[in-house]
Design a protein around this motif. Structure first.
Motif, PDB file in Angstrom:
ATOM      1  N   GLN A   1     -21.716   8.877 -48.598  1.00 36.55           N
ATOM      2  CA  GLN A   1     -22.832   8.289 -47.862  1.00 36.55           C
ATOM      3  C   GLN A   1     -23.859   9.311 -47.393  1.00 36.55           C
ATOM      4  N   LEU A   2     -23.484  10.565 -47.304  1.00 38.16           N
ATOM      5  CA  LEU A   2     -24.383  11.577 -46.737  1.00 38.16           C
ATOM      6  C   LEU A   2     -25.508  11.899 -47.719  1.00 38.16           C
ATOM      7  N   ASP A   3     -26.715  11.481 -47.390  1.00 42.42           N
ATOM      8  CA  ASP A   3     -27.837  11.715 -48.298  1.00 42.42           C
ATOM      9  C   ASP A   3     -28.895  12.606 -47.648  1.00 42.42           C
ATOM     10  N   GLU A   4     -29.983  12.836 -48.364  1.00 40.69           N
ATOM     11  CA  GLU A   4     -31.030  13.756 -47.917  1.00 40.69           C
ATOM     12  C   GLU A   4     -31.701  13.286 -46.630  1.00 40.69           C
ATOM     13  N   THR A   5     -31.792  11.993 -46.430  1.00 39.97           N
ATOM     14  CA  THR A   5     -32.456  11.513 -45.216  1.00 39.97           C
ATOM     15  C   THR A   5     -31.608  11.767 -43.975  1.00 39.97           C
ATOM     16  N   MET A   6     -30.287  11.790 -44.145  1.00 38.37           N
ATOM     17  CA  MET A   6     -29.391  12.001 -43.011  1.00 38.37           C
ATOM     18  C   MET A   6     -29.263  13.476 -42.665  1.00 38.37           C
TER      19      MET A   6
ATOM     20  N   PRO B   1     -30.830  16.867 -44.709  1.00 37.86           N
ATOM     21  CA  PRO B   1     -31.471  17.385 -45.915  1.00 37.86           C
ATOM     22  C   PRO B   1     -30.919  18.729 -46.379  1.00 37.86           C
ATOM     23  N   SER B   2     -31.053  18.969 -47.661  1.00 44.24           N
ATOM     24  CA  SER B   2     -30.662  20.255 -48.240  1.00 44.24           C
ATOM     25  C   SER B   2     -31.631  21.346 -47.773  1.00 44.24           C
ATOM     26  N   GLY B   3     -31.218  22.581 -47.962  1.00 41.03           N
ATOM     27  CA  GLY B   3     -32.073  23.707 -47.620  1.00 41.03           C
ATOM     28  C   GLY B   3     -31.410  24.665 -46.654  1.00 41.03           C
ATOM     29  N   PHE B   4     -32.208  25.569 -46.107  1.00 35.34           N
ATOM     30  CA  PHE B   4     -31.712  26.575 -45.170  1.00 35.34           C
ATOM     31  C   PHE B   4     -31.712  26.020 -43.739  1.00 35.34           C
TER      32      PHE B   4
ATOM     33  N   GLY C   1     -27.378  32.656 -36.834  1.00 31.99           N
ATOM     34  CA  GLY C   1     -27.007  32.801 -38.234  1.00 31.99           C
ATOM     35  C   GLY C   1     -27.801  31.890 -39.143  1.00 31.99           C
ATOM     36  N   LEU C   2     -27.548  32.040 -40.427  1.00 32.56           N
ATOM     37  CA  LEU C   2     -28.246  31.294 -41.471  1.00 32.56           C
ATOM     38  C   LEU C   2     -27.226  30.681 -42.409  1.00 32.56           C
ATOM     39  N   VAL C   3     -27.407  29.410 -42.748  1.00 33.07           N
ATOM     40  CA  VAL C   3     -26.558  28.756 -43.743  1.00 33.07           C
ATOM     41  C   VAL C   3     -27.444  28.046 -44.756  1.00 33.07           C
ATOM     42  N   TYR C   4     -26.842  27.722 -45.885  1.00 29.64           N
ATOM     43  CA  TYR C   4     -27.559  26.996 -46.941  1.00 29.64           C
ATOM     44  C   TYR C   4     -26.775  25.740 -47.268  1.00 29.64           C
ATOM     45  N   VAL C   5     -27.445  24.601 -47.252  1.00 31.71           N
ATOM     46  CA  VAL C   5     -26.835  23.306 -47.561  1.00 31.71           C
ATOM     47  C   VAL C   5     -27.379  22.834 -48.902  1.00 31.71           C
ATOM     48  N   PHE C   6     -26.492  22.399 -49.779  1.00 36.27           N
ATOM     49  CA  PHE C   6     -26.928  21.928 -51.101  1.00 36.27           C
ATOM     50  C   PHE C   6     -26.000  20.823 -51.582  1.00 36.27           C
ATOM     51  N   ARG C   7     -26.465  20.092 -52.583  1.00 33.70           N
ATOM     52  CA  ARG C   7     -25.699  18.980 -53.128  1.00 33.70           C
ATOM     53  C   ARG C   7     -25.279  19.247 -54.557  1.00 33.70           C
ATOM     54  N   SER C   8     -24.074  18.762 -54.877  1.00 29.58           N
ATOM     55  CA  SER C   8     -23.536  18.880 -56.223  1.00 29.58           C
ATOM     56  C   SER C   8     -23.591  17.491 -56.853  1.00 29.58           C
ATOM     57  N   GLY C   9     -24.610  17.263 -57.678  1.00 31.67           N
ATOM     58  CA  GLY C   9     -24.789  15.944 -58.251  1.00 31.67           C
ATOM     59  C   GLY C   9     -25.005  14.922 -57.152  1.00 31.67           C
ATOM     60  N   THR C  10     -24.290  13.819 -57.224  1.00 30.70           N
ATOM     61  CA  THR C  10     -24.406  12.772 -56.207  1.00 30.70           C
ATOM     62  C   THR C  10     -23.108  12.593 -55.446  1.00 30.70           C
ATOM     63  N   THR C  11     -22.186  13.538 -55.609  1.00 31.26           N
ATOM     64  CA  THR C  11     -20.847  13.316 -55.067  1.00 31.26           C
ATOM     65  C   THR C  11     -20.565  14.035 -53.762  1.00 31.26           C
TER      66      THR C  11
END
Length: 252
Positions: free
Chosen positions: A88-93, A95-98, A115-125
């Motif tokens: 269920q977690l999508d970009e609107t909830m 978003p990807s990025g730093f 600190g700094l983290v990076y959030v990204f998605r693997s396909g749609t899963t």
């Protein structure tokens, strides 16, 4: 079934010769596996399973219906529980990025960690997170400061009113549970919550308030944040981060 599965997995590679070489298996013997003429020894089977990220069910079940290693949280057993939140977690909830994050230090309660983290998605899963402990924090604990030792990774899931995620250092050296909820702000890019670390009772603070600020994909802002990562006093925090952290109020 094993031969059929092996032929299916091998389709992703340009040549059987190259695949056999990468597996460290004689090509003739590998062809025998694919044709169903023979089965591998347990150690060879383990090597094949590890390479293709499958398990020993490859001997009995069609590989298309098998969950790959790393998809435990999306397995049928957990699909409507942890797996549901991951899907269920999508970009609107969230978003990807730093993201720039700030929290009180667990190892030095008079200081705060930026600190700094990076959030990204693997396909749609799934939605993943990665980052690196600040070198100064590693030095403070007497730990090596190589990138490999400092790296942490995790997986995110949706929550009724926010996001939750579990983060681990390599080889499960440390774990932390994190929860965040979006708050109103000018750019709608701030989340406030807390982080709990898994340590023995009596090992100091285990839970503290935390702020996440979405920086998007702006490499300039990300690099500036990375350069300033490490310990900070409350007075030196960004004003809005300090306001949200409420450093003078105990966390409950």
């Amino acid at each position: 079934m094993f031969g059929t599965n092996l032929r299916h997995l091998a389709q992703a590679y340009p040549s059987i010769s190259e695949l056999s070489r990468r597996l460290g298996i004689n090509r003739t013997q590998f062809n025998r596996y694919m044709s169903g003429e023979s089965f591998p020894r347990p150690d060879i089977l383990d090597r094949i399973c590890s390479f293709f990220e499958v398990d020993a069910r490859i001997l009995l079940e069609p590989v298309e219906t098998m969950g790959r290693q790393g998809q435990v949280l999306n397995s049928p057993f957990l699909a409507d529980f942890l797996g549901y939140g991951i899907r269920q977690l999508d970009e609107t909830m969230f978003p990807s990025g730093f993201y720039r994050f700030t929290r009180r230090s667990f190892v030095n309660s008079d200081q705060f960690i930026v600190g700094l983290v990076y959030v990204f998605r693997s396909g749609t899963t799934a939605t993943f997170i990665k980052g690196y402990e600040a070198r100064v924090a590693m030095h403070y604990q007497g730990l090596p400061d190589s990138a490999r030792m400092r790296e942490f990774r995790g997986v995110l899931t949706s929550h009724e009113d926010g996001v939750a995620f579990v983060i681990s250092r390599r080889h499960a050296m440390t774990y932390s549970f994190n929860y965040l909820a979006r708050i109103g702000s000018l750019e709608n890019n701030f989340w406030v919550g807390y982080v709990a670390r898994t340590v023995r009772d009596g090992s100091g603070e285990r839970v503290t308030r935390m702020v996440y600020e979405h920086l998007g994909h702006d490499m300039g802002r990300a690099l500036r944040t990375a350069r300033s990562a490490g310990f900070s006093s409350a007075e030196d925090l960004l004003p809005y981060h300090r306001h949200l952290l409420r450093p003078d109020e105990p966390f409950r």
